[in-house]
Design an enzyme around this catalytic site. Sequence first.
Site, mmCIF file in Angstrom:
data_model
loop_
_atom_site.group_PDB
_atom_site.id
_atom_site.type_symbol
_atom_site.label_atom_id
_atom_site.label_comp_id
_atom_site.label_asym_id
_atom_site.label_seq_id
_atom_site.Cartn_x
_atom_site.Cartn_y
_atom_site.Cartn_z
ATOM 1 N N LYS A 77 0.309 9.327 0.508
ATOM 2 C CA LYS A 77 -0.176 8.630 1.853
ATOM 3 C C LYS A 77 0.109 9.267 3.009
ATOM 4 O O LYS A 77 -0.706 9.457 4.031
ATOM 5 C CB LYS A 77 0.513 7.176 1.616
ATOM 6 C CG LYS A 77 -0.084 6.176 0.873
ATOM 7 C CD LYS A 77 0.784 4.844 0.919
ATOM 8 C CE LYS A 77 2.018 5.010 0.301
ATOM 9 N NZ LYS A 77 2.503 3.672 -0.390
ATOM 10 N N HIS A 120 9.081 8.898 7.572
ATOM 11 C CA HIS A 120 8.764 7.605 6.546
ATOM 12 C C HIS A 120 10.197 7.410 5.919
ATOM 13 O O HIS A 120 11.231 8.120 6.046
ATOM 14 C CB HIS A 120 7.980 8.250 5.119
ATOM 15 C CG HIS A 120 8.065 7.278 4.118
ATOM 16 N ND1 HIS A 120 7.163 6.036 4.174
ATOM 17 C CD2 HIS A 120 8.782 6.861 3.054
ATOM 18 C CE1 HIS A 120 7.384 5.462 3.046
ATOM 19 N NE2 HIS A 120 8.348 5.851 2.308
ATOM 20 N N ASP A 169 -3.404 5.535 -5.189
ATOM 21 C CA ASP A 169 -1.942 5.090 -4.899
ATOM 22 C C ASP A 169 -1.961 3.663 -5.029
ATOM 23 O O ASP A 169 -1.003 2.679 -5.497
ATOM 24 C CB ASP A 169 -1.475 5.865 -3.984
ATOM 25 C CG ASP A 169 0.002 5.125 -3.619
ATOM 26 O OD1 ASP A 169 1.097 5.221 -4.360
ATOM 27 O OD2 ASP A 169 0.357 4.510 -2.836
#
Lengths: 434, 434
Positions: free
Chosen positions: B187, B82, B161
């Site tokens: 996530k 990420h 979220d």
Amino acid sequence: MRAVDVIIKKRDRQELTKEEINFFIEGYTSGSIADYQAAAWAMAVLLNGMTDEETTNLTLAMANSGEWLDLSPVVPIAVDKHSTGGVGDKTTLTVAPIVAACGLAVGKMSGRGLGFSGGTLDKIQSIPGYRVDLTPAEFMEQLAAIGLVLTGQSANLAPADGKLYALRDVTGTVQSLPLIASSIMSKKLAAGADAMVLDVKSGVGAFMETLEEARALAEIMAAIGRHSGRKVVCLLSDMNQPLGIQVGNALELREAIETLQGAGPADFVEHCLVVASHMLVLGKKAQTLSTARQMAESALAEGRALAKFKQLVQAQGGDVRYVDHPDLLPSAEIIEVIDSPATGFIEAIDAREIGESAVDLGAGRITKQDDIDPSVGISILHKVGDPIRKGDPLFVLHANNRNLADTARARILNAHRISSEPIDPLPLFYGVIE
Amino acid sequence: MRAVDVIIKKRDRQELTKEEINFFIEGYTSGSIADYQAAAWAMAVLLNGMTDEETTNLTLAMANSGEWLDLSPVVPIAVDKHSTGGVGDKTTLTVAPIVAACGLAVGKMSGRGLGFSGGTLDKIQSIPGYRVDLTPAEFMEQLAAIGLVLTGQSANLAPADGKLYALRDVTGTVQSLPLIASSIMSKKLAAGADAMVLDVKSGVGAFMETLEEARALAEIMAAIGRHSGRKVVCLLSDMNQPLGIQVGNALELREAIETLQGAGPADFVEHCLVVASHMLVLGKKAQTLSTARQMAESALAEGRALAKFKQLVQAQGGDVRYVDHPDLLPSAEIIEVIDSPATGFIEAIDAREIGESAVDLGAGRITKQDDIDPSVGISILHKVGDPIRKGDPLFVLHANNRNLADTARARILNAHRISSEPIDPLPLFYGVIE
């Protein structure tokens, strides 16, 4: 301007301008700013605070969100009073007639009780027929005719405050001094007050539990007064023990009438005379507090305050026989005198426990929709510092349900603490802030 | 349990229990806790912070609000990556095929661009036909078949979220490290990650402008990893100047493909090799970073990473001719080379200004609903520290509108600062936190 930027500015501990506060409150009132944005903003205000200028601008913005009452055609200086709420606080019912009887017109909008704190409207509505929904025209007409009005708050007075208060209640943002101060002051300003006496209570039976908090709130409200051109006198008063003897709606109304008849308990009479004196000075009916006090004492002693109260009840459709004969007021089925379990000195009478016991008996509301029972309550027969002997009457329970009575008895006994050593009485007032 | 009590607890700086956090997030997801309550709570979290344990519990509660992907049938250790977002950051497009080519299956869910920061989905969709809406079954099937998936986030992955992020966006509660960290990590966890490389960028072109903020965020995410039993490696990377040369969707995809072809710019190639090496170590394909790096370099040099990327495009319905011939990708009508106005050394290339200029040209979104133009963007021809001569090419503008081109040219020229004194190059990385 965007709502989120106003929130971020307060989040980042910057001072909001008058324009930003107006934008936010106008937007929230009209619905263009959402509840969730107002909730985030309120939490930022609670945690980061507001300057006196910001709080004043917030007060004015909320006052400007609805209509303003203009009392100037009737009264040259409109003087209001407000109490931050407590247990046994029936001051308005006695003070307003005293002040009106001294020639200072009082047009008062009061509220209902919520939680452990009672409300003036609930108390006076123990009199059958008494209306608390006067129209603005009726309000002005009665104020001109008899110089005294005691009714409910107009729905369109500071509607932003009503909306924001409901939101604060469910978002953990009630306990913010700038938000509490602006909520109180916005309604007073919109109700046309030029000057006001604010009875800021502290103690276990008040919303402000410590004197420091109460003093801080009083200082903010005094500052709002200075910044908005209103004279504000804040009395810091005690709310560790109940005020007067009676707690409960009809019981308190009865005590207020008895006080007007000249037979009130010492602490409550003194409390009323101090509040009334400040109002008379603010309304320029007296030059000094001692002159004002003499005027108030005379109005009581000569029965003029009682007569004014009867005029009020009559004008608002109430049955005046209840004023002459308070025995007619609703009374409870179960009336029990509870004796002291020990000999010694009263060390504490926990006002919050007393207030919550009264709610348990049916005298108050847990939610705004609840009905109340006017007849139930508690008569607290002593004050902190009083000597007491085992077996002497300690308090009287007024209940309409056996189980509730038994629960309340235990709770109220527990709320009384008796010491073997002498105990100093509690002061009525801790100071004055103006 | 009542929502308002959880808000008050956080308002009063107390630590929330796992049960309280679960209650709040479950209630918010189901709708029994209102937006305004979540907004007040988010502001209290922002201003009062959270412990690592609270942040971990929040992460798990949000991950538990929807479905979890279980990649274990296909890949023994699911390694994700990420990036916190930056300008010119096309890393996933190159790293995922490299790692997959080394035998570590990568099933990646990416996002779209918002504001100055681009998004992987927008870039890869410059290839006609490429699908980013795989079903969970298609996802698992493709991961098993070719060891590489690059698609959009499933709507039911950590829905709490998504709901909370939308609320934070309009309530000034985005900039909270525990909320940012839990948003990212929830996530990743729900997407099945056992281990992950987090590229935490800092600088003018990143959401975290200072290295201290980026380090603090990285430390929270590493702590969430420890508390939730996941291996987390955070790379602290620079985002003061754009990464690589190209900024803009098709331009960046092209650069990613050229990098896979062995012709990438030095800084971007190095960035990709570092990220890929950490992923390979986490996925136990290599014992050490240097072995991992050799594997990644070989996959690039031998064309295996490029072949894997072609497999990916084919599997997801994209036209593979665009990979072999990136010239086919959409290109802008106006392509202008802008020369350096001075001789000296590049002192700064403000990445945020570059990113926002690309948005102005049409490459990005201001709101989520906006359309993007894949062909426009900017080619930044130098790096901070490079010597430059007046009249040498400084950057290339790719635009489809004359006025927008003129505005962007001035803004991008202004974003370049040229010094007469030699300037040190910027580092690619500032450190690693695990």
